[in-house]
Design a protein around this motif. Structure first.
Motif, PDB file in Angstrom:
ATOM      1  N   ASP A   1       0.815  -1.216   0.000  1.00  0.00           N
ATOM      2  CA  ASP A   1       0.000   0.000   0.000  1.00  0.00           C
ATOM      3  C   ASP A   1       0.850   1.268   0.000  1.00  0.00           C
ATOM      4  O   ASP A   1       0.335   2.370   0.174  1.00  0.00           O
ATOM      5  N   GLY A   2       2.165   1.130  -0.180  1.00  0.00           N
ATOM      6  CA  GLY A   2       3.052   2.287  -0.277  1.00  0.00           C
ATOM      7  C   GLY A   2       3.669   2.696   1.028  1.00  0.00           C
ATOM      8  O   GLY A   2       4.501   3.615   1.064  1.00  0.00           O
ATOM      9  N   ARG A   3       3.292   2.078   2.139  1.00  0.00           N
ATOM     10  CA  ARG A   3       3.870   2.419   3.433  1.00  0.00           C
ATOM     11  C   ARG A   3       5.356   2.080   3.462  1.00  0.00           C
ATOM     12  O   ARG A   3       5.787   1.096   2.877  1.00  0.00           O
ATOM     13  N   GLU A   4       6.107   2.895   4.179  1.00  0.00           N
ATOM     14  CA  GLU A   4       7.520   2.600   4.394  1.00  0.00           C
ATOM     15  C   GLU A   4       7.640   1.890   5.732  1.00  0.00           C
ATOM     16  O   GLU A   4       7.253   2.427   6.766  1.00  0.00           O
ATOM     17  N   VAL A   5       8.130   0.653   5.689  1.00  0.00           N
ATOM     18  CA  VAL A   5       8.195  -0.179   6.885  1.00  0.00           C
ATOM     19  C   VAL A   5       9.650  -0.277   7.341  1.00  0.00           C
ATOM     20  O   VAL A   5      10.487  -0.843   6.627  1.00  0.00           O
ATOM     21  N   PRO A   6       9.996   0.245   8.505  1.00  0.00           N
ATOM     22  CA  PRO A   6      11.366   0.083   9.020  1.00  0.00           C
ATOM     23  C   PRO A   6      11.570  -1.351   9.500  1.00  0.00           C
ATOM     24  O   PRO A   6      10.670  -1.956  10.104  1.00  0.00           O
ATOM     25  N   ILE A   7      12.736  -1.903   9.217  1.00  0.00           N
ATOM     26  CA  ILE A   7      12.993  -3.306   9.571  1.00  0.00           C
ATOM     27  C   ILE A   7      14.369  -3.453  10.190  1.00  0.00           C
ATOM     28  O   ILE A   7      15.264  -2.617   9.997  1.00  0.00           O
ATOM     29  N   LEU A   8      14.523  -4.557  10.907  1.00  0.00           N
ATOM     30  CA  LEU A   8      15.828  -5.015  11.393  1.00  0.00           C
ATOM     31  C   LEU A   8      16.038  -6.398  10.801  1.00  0.00           C
ATOM     32  O   LEU A   8      15.225  -7.315  11.010  1.00  0.00           O
ATOM     33  N   ALA A   9      17.112  -6.550  10.005  1.00  0.00           N
ATOM     34  CA  ALA A   9      17.364  -7.813   9.305  1.00  0.00           C
ATOM     35  C   ALA A   9      18.540  -8.541   9.932  1.00  0.00           C
ATOM     36  O   ALA A   9      19.600  -7.954  10.178  1.00  0.00           O
ATOM     37  N   HIS A  10      18.319  -9.844  10.231  1.00  0.00           N
ATOM     38  CA  HIS A  10      19.393 -10.737  10.681  1.00  0.00           C
ATOM     39  C   HIS A  10      19.593 -11.764   9.569  1.00  0.00           C
ATOM     40  O   HIS A  10      18.725 -12.603   9.330  1.00  0.00           O
ATOM     41  N   GLY A  11      20.717 -11.688   8.872  1.00  0.00           N
ATOM     42  CA  GLY A  11      20.961 -12.585   7.751  1.00  0.00           C
ATOM     43  C   GLY A  11      22.171 -13.457   7.975  1.00  0.00           C
ATOM     44  O   GLY A  11      23.068 -13.118   8.744  1.00  0.00           O
ATOM     45  N   ASN A  12      22.170 -14.605   7.288  1.00  0.00           N
ATOM     46  CA  ASN A  12      23.364 -15.450   7.303  1.00  0.00           C
ATOM     47  C   ASN A  12      23.436 -16.245   6.005  1.00  0.00           C
ATOM     48  O   ASN A  12      22.451 -16.406   5.274  1.00  0.00           O
ATOM     49  N   THR A  13      24.630 -16.729   5.719  1.00  0.00           N
ATOM     50  CA  THR A  13      24.920 -17.463   4.483  1.00  0.00           C
ATOM     51  C   THR A  13      24.669 -18.948   4.692  1.00  0.00           C
ATOM     52  O   THR A  13      24.982 -19.502   5.743  1.00  0.00           O
ATOM     53  N   LEU A  14      24.113 -19.598   3.664  1.00  0.00           N
ATOM     54  CA  LEU A  14      23.896 -21.046   3.696  1.00  0.00           C
ATOM     55  C   LEU A  14      24.949 -21.720   2.823  1.00  0.00           C
ATOM     56  O   LEU A  14      25.095 -21.389   1.642  1.00  0.00           O
ATOM     57  N   ASN A  15      25.690 -22.662   3.392  1.00  0.00           N
ATOM     58  CA  ASN A  15      26.699 -23.413   2.660  1.00  0.00           C
ATOM     59  C   ASN A  15      26.369 -24.899   2.729  1.00  0.00           C
ATOM     60  O   ASN A  15      25.715 -25.369   3.671  1.00  0.00           O
ATOM     61  N   ASP A  16      26.829 -25.652   1.700  1.00  0.00           N
ATOM     62  CA  ASP A  16      26.628 -27.093   1.735  1.00  0.00           C
ATOM     63  C   ASP A  16      27.698 -27.739   2.614  1.00  0.00           C
ATOM     64  O   ASP A  16      28.511 -27.046   3.246  1.00  0.00           O
ATOM     65  N   ASP A  17      27.711 -29.085   2.627  1.00  0.00           N
ATOM     66  CA  ASP A  17      28.644 -29.779   3.507  1.00  0.00           C
ATOM     67  C   ASP A  17      30.096 -29.608   3.082  1.00  0.00           C
ATOM     68  O   ASP A  17      31.012 -29.919   3.846  1.00  0.00           O
ATOM     69  N   LYS A  18      30.314 -29.080   1.848  1.00  0.00           N
ATOM     70  CA  LYS A  18      31.678 -28.840   1.377  1.00  0.00           C
ATOM     71  C   LYS A  18      32.055 -27.372   1.467  1.00  0.00           C
ATOM     72  O   LYS A  18      33.084 -26.964   0.949  1.00  0.00           O
ATOM     73  N   GLY A  19      31.204 -26.579   2.115  1.00  0.00           N
ATOM     74  CA  GLY A  19      31.498 -25.165   2.294  1.00  0.00           C
ATOM     75  C   GLY A  19      31.164 -24.299   1.104  1.00  0.00           C
ATOM     76  O   GLY A  19      31.518 -23.116   1.076  1.00  0.00           O
ATOM     77  N   ARG A  20      30.469 -24.833   0.109  1.00  0.00           N
ATOM     78  CA  ARG A  20      30.120 -24.056  -1.074  1.00  0.00           C
ATOM     79  C   ARG A  20      28.810 -23.303  -0.850  1.00  0.00           C
ATOM     80  O   ARG A  20      27.876 -23.851  -0.275  1.00  0.00           O
ATOM     81  N   LEU A  21      28.766 -22.065  -1.319  1.00  0.00           N
ATOM     82  CA  LEU A  21      27.589 -21.223  -1.137  1.00  0.00           C
ATOM     83  C   LEU A  21      26.401 -21.801  -1.896  1.00  0.00           C
ATOM     84  O   LEU A  21      26.500 -22.107  -3.079  1.00  0.00           O
ATOM     85  N   ILE A  22      25.264 -21.946  -1.203  1.00  0.00           N
ATOM     86  CA  ILE A  22      24.047 -22.423  -1.866  1.00  0.00           C
ATOM     87  C   ILE A  22      22.903 -21.440  -1.715  1.00  0.00           C
ATOM     88  O   ILE A  22      21.887 -21.551  -2.411  1.00  0.00           O
ATOM     89  N   GLY A  23      23.021 -20.452  -0.823  1.00  0.00           N
ATOM     90  CA  GLY A  23      21.940 -19.493  -0.674  1.00  0.00           C
ATOM     91  C   GLY A  23      22.123 -18.605   0.534  1.00  0.00           C
ATOM     92  O   GLY A  23      23.182 -18.568   1.176  1.00  0.00           O
TER      93      GLY A  23
END
Length: 872
Positions: A588-610
């Motif tokens: 609806d056009g509102r500006e929503v302030p957020i706090l984001a906690h992010g982290n990287t997903l790796n497979d069992d070999k340490g390769r980035l998957i998401g």
């Protein structure tokens, strides 16, 4: 046939008149021969001279034009050079060139009337002149004889024979010379018909070419006979060569087959020496030459692998003693290059007339690849028998039976022999709960005529254990398209199946946690494309899950937040865990302030998957902070603060909504002489807790200052109060307290752990500092602070007091703004007054940081003594 010249090239055979001079020309109009005198010219020098060169330029042009037409002409008046005498030129086509006649101007054309023309009668060749309709105007005796011989009974004796009329008319019409071969009895004549320019008659010159014709015919017959003989001989030689080439090719191919094949031929003696008498050249495949072996430089026994020598020698001796006529052996060859090759040896005994074995001959075949295949097959069989994959093959139809099952079916407690002899049926091994479904799946695959199908079911081992099976079956069909055999593999996937069950449970638990979480959840791929989102996030923005999937956080962010993420993308994504604030735009056009906690997903070999992120809606928190921010801003002093002889401009900006920097201007100090104090402080840390401590400190400072006393007494009391409040928190407060007497310009200050204030002299463009020693407030309750006094300053000097959030602000390259840049801004805008300095310091910091959020609060106060000059 080739055209022939008239006899003697007309020399002495034809006279046009007593004064006309004939000239013979080639096809280009160049004189070849002159048959009379030419006025003003040496006749001997004329051959090779172009005819046009005999005349003046106008006549020369006309002659060249006449020659260019290739038709000739008569009656052209030409002026000879040198001499200037005028003659008439008649030009006729002759053979491959021209006949030119030069006659006096007063003499008519020689063809214009019989009275002016005379042809010699003693010419041995036929010469005649006839009109275009065949009337004979002149004919010498040879010509008359020729005409009579050509005439028929119907021909007029005063006209040319009717057989010549078409050629005469064609010659006159085309105005070109025509050569005609005319057989008359046993004689063949070449008749050259030449049109006369400007007249309607034609000259005919005859030549007997019978001898030439006969010679040519004889030559042609001889040539044909020679060609026939050459052709016959060539054919014979070709056949011989072809037969020889075939034999050579057959021999070459036979040799090539032997030399290129893996089969080596040999012949040796039967005595104890076993002398090699012949070996094919392809022995070179073993790294030796036939020449070396036949010369005895290399013995065949030297090539036998050391591990096979004794066995091979014993076998050869045995066959020799037993007088075996044929025997085979398999052994290894070790080449000089160290390569091991397997060979199959077939040897045959060759007896002499008395039946005694005198020679052995045979073949040696390289079977290395076959041996490798056998070894590989044995290894494959071993691998199969030891692997979890069971192979099978069965016939099709209602009475289909198992034709093969690999031995490793024993892993299920059954033997392959039991299945093959029918003591155990495959259906007996299938789990009872899966038999009906399995039967339906097989029937459905047959109904769809699938060439391959995949089944999953359970079996019971002989001991009663349950195992999960992946069955991949292929159909082998006959020419009629109907199934003949079924073959495939059974793969024991029990561990995988059980793990998948556990995974599904875990996924269900994860899904329940995510879906019921109060904060938003985002799952993204390597490119930050959203692949999953929970209901809380959808509700936060007002979008459906379908509308959000496929977008990126950049698509949902505000322009300001998107710019921040883009500028810091590498830094953020390089961190395994990251936390940052931002803002997104709701549907609806509102500006929503957020706090984001992010982290990287790796497979069992340490390769980035998401990537994954949990997002908290800060709307209500921001509202509360906004209120607190308004309250905190209301506590800041008015800017600019102006009194006679004094201007103070100040500003404080929190890194978050509220901050821990303290900025105040105190006018009620009780110190006398209208002293004014500027106070800049910095509570350690930032945010709400620092803001609360700063508010408490401000309240105490104002209360204590109102009671009067020296500035050291005020600061000492404040230190003791803060020490009590902060002793358990580990917090402290730096402070710069500056008291100014505007009339006298006298300054007294205390520096409690804060950065020194700067003094800028505009006239001398120089900086100085207000230093002094003192611990930060709240560290040591009994610490006594010392006052520092600055003698009166000349009017116009600037005093700059700031917090470290200014010079410690960073850009995307992690470079700090620094105090040097602060001094440059002060120097640049000092002449415009304190307000300009404060404003531009903050502007320069924002430009320098390029969107990087402030790590600390920024506070700046600029004081100028000496009235209000420059305050604009």
């Amino acid at each position: 046939m080739t055209n022939q010249n008239p006899p003697d090239s007309l020399s002495g055979t034809m006279t046009i008149s007593t004064t006309a001079v004939p000239l013979l020309l080639d096809e280009h109009g160049v004189i070849r021969n002159v048959l009379g005198p030419v006025p003003g010219r040496n006749v001997q020098e004329l051959p090779g001279v172009p005819l046009a060169d005999l005349f003046d330029p106008a006549a020369a042009t006309a002659v060249r034009s006449l020659l260019g037409s290739e038709q000739g002409g008569a009656g052209l008046a030409c002026t000879l050079t040198p001499g200037g005498e005028t003659r008439v030129l008649d030009l006729y086509r002759w053979e491959s060139g021209y006949l030119a006649l030069l006659r006096p101007l007063c003499e008519p054309c020689p063809d214009s009337g019989a009275a002016q023309t005379r042809y010699p009668m003693d010419n041995p060749h036929p010469v005649l002149s006839a009109s275009v309709d065949g009337e004979i105007r002149f004919a010498n005796p040879p010509a008359m004889a020729l005409l009579n011989a050509m005439r028929t009974a119907e021909d007029n004796p005063h006209r040319v024979p009717s057989c010549l009329l078409p050629q005469l008319k064609d010659t006159h019409h085309t105005r070109r010379r025509r050569d005609v071969e005319m057989p008359v009895g046993n004689t063949v004549y070449m008749l050259s018909m030449v049109p006369v320019a400007g007249e309607n008659h034609v000259h005919v010159y005859g030549l007997d070419i019978t001898a030439r014709i006969r010679a040519e015919r004889a030559l042609a017959r001889s040539h044909e006979e020679l060609e026939a003989r050459v052709e016959d001989r060539t054919r014979s030689l070709t056949e011989q060569v072809q037969e020889r080439e075939k034999a050579e090719e057959a021999l070459r191919l036979a040799s090539l087959i032997v030399e290129e094949s893996p089969v080596i031929l040999f012949r040796r003696s039967a005595d104890e020496e076993r002398t090699l008498l012949y070996v094919s050249k392809n022995i070179a495949r073993f790294g030796v030459t036939a020449e070396d072996m036949l010369a005895g430089r290399v013995h065949f026994s030297n090539l036998i692998h050391p591990d096979d020598k004794e066995r091979l020698r014993a076998e050869v001796d045995h066959h020799a003693n037993e007088r075996t006529s044929e025997y085979t052996q398999e052994y290894r060859i070790l080449t000089p290059q160290g390569e091991t090759r397997w060979v199959h040896d077939e040897t045959r005994a060759e007896p002499d007339a008395n039946g005694e074995i005198c020679h052995y001959q045979g073949i040696v075949v390289d079977i290395t690849e076959r041996k490798k295949a056998e070894i590989a097959l044995a290894m494959a069989k071993t691998i199969v028998e030891r692997s979890p994959v069971v192979l099978f093959r069965r016939s099709a139809g209602t009475d289909g039976r198992l034709l093969y099952v690999s031995e490793n079916v024993s892993r299920f407690g059954y033997s392959a022999a039991d299945f093959m002899n029918g003591r155990t049926e495959f259906v007996d091994m299938v789990h009872p709960d899966d038999r009906e479904r399995l039967s339906r799946d097989v029937a459905r695959a047959a109904e769809k005529k699938l060439d391959q199908y995949y089944l999953t079911y359970r079996i019971r081992t002989a001991s009663g254990d349950v195992r999960y099976i992946d069955d991949l079956t292929s159909v082998e069909r006959g020419e009629d398209g109907e199934p003949r055999f079924y073959q495939g593999v059974l793969n024991d996937v029990t561990e995988k199946a059980l793990a998948q069950k556990e995974l599904k449970k875990s996924e269900y638990k994860y899904r329940r946690i995510v879906e019921t979480a109060g904060e938003g959840f985002l799952l993204m791929d390597r490119d930050l494309v959203i692949t999953d989102v929970n209901a809380a996030y959808c509700q936060m923005l007002g979008y459906t899950r379908k509308e959000i999937l496929g977008l990126t956080p950049f698509d949902l962010a505000t322009e300001r937040h998107a710019a921040f993420m883009e500028a810091n993308r590498h830094t953020l994504l390089s961190q395994e865990y990251r936390t940052f604030e931002g803002s997104v735009v709701a549907k609806d056009g509102r500006e929503v302030p957020i706090l984001a906690h992010g982290n990287t997903l790796n497979d069992d070999k340490g390769r980035l998957i998401g990537n994954v992120a949990f997002v908290t809606d800060l709307t209500e928190q921001k509202k509360a902070l906004a209120l607190a921010e308004e309250v905190q801003k209301s506590l800041q002093p008015a800017s600019p603060f102006i009194q006679p002889g004094l201007i103070i401009a100040s500003r404080s900006v929190a890194s978050q909504s509220v901050g821990g920097d303290y900025l105040d201007v105190l006018t009620d100090l009780g110190l006398g002489e209208s002293s004014i104090a500027i106070v800049v402080g910095d509570i350690s840390g930032h945010g709400v807790d620092s803001a609360l401590l700063m508010t408490s400190a401000r309240a105490f400072m104002r209360m204590r200052a109102a009671r009067g006393g020296t500035i050291s007494e005020i600061v000492d009391d404040m230190n003791r109060s803060l020490a009590q409040d902060m002793s358990q928190s580990g917090r402290f407060m730096t402070l710069f307290f500056l008291a100014v007497e505007p009339k006298s310009g006298r300054m007294v200050w205390i520096r409690a752990g804060h950065d020194p204030a700067l003094i800028y002299d505009i006239e001398n463009d120089s900086f100085d500092e207000l230093r002094g020693f003192g611990l930060p407030l709240g560290v040591e309750a009994n610490f006594l602070y010392q006052e520092n006094v600055q003698p009166p300053l000349p009017p116009g000097r600037l005093v700059v007091i700031g917090s470290d959030g200014i010079w410690e602000a960073t850009n995307p390259e992690h470079e700090m703004f620094g105090k040097d840049r602060l001094r440059q801004v002060v120097r640049r805008y000092a002449a415009d007054g304190p307000e300009a300095v404060v404003k531009n310091v903050f502007n320069e910091v924002y430009l320098f940081s390029r969107g990087v959020p402030l790590e600390d609060d920024m506070t700046l106060a600029v004081l100028q003594l000496g009235g209000v000059a420059g305050s604009n």
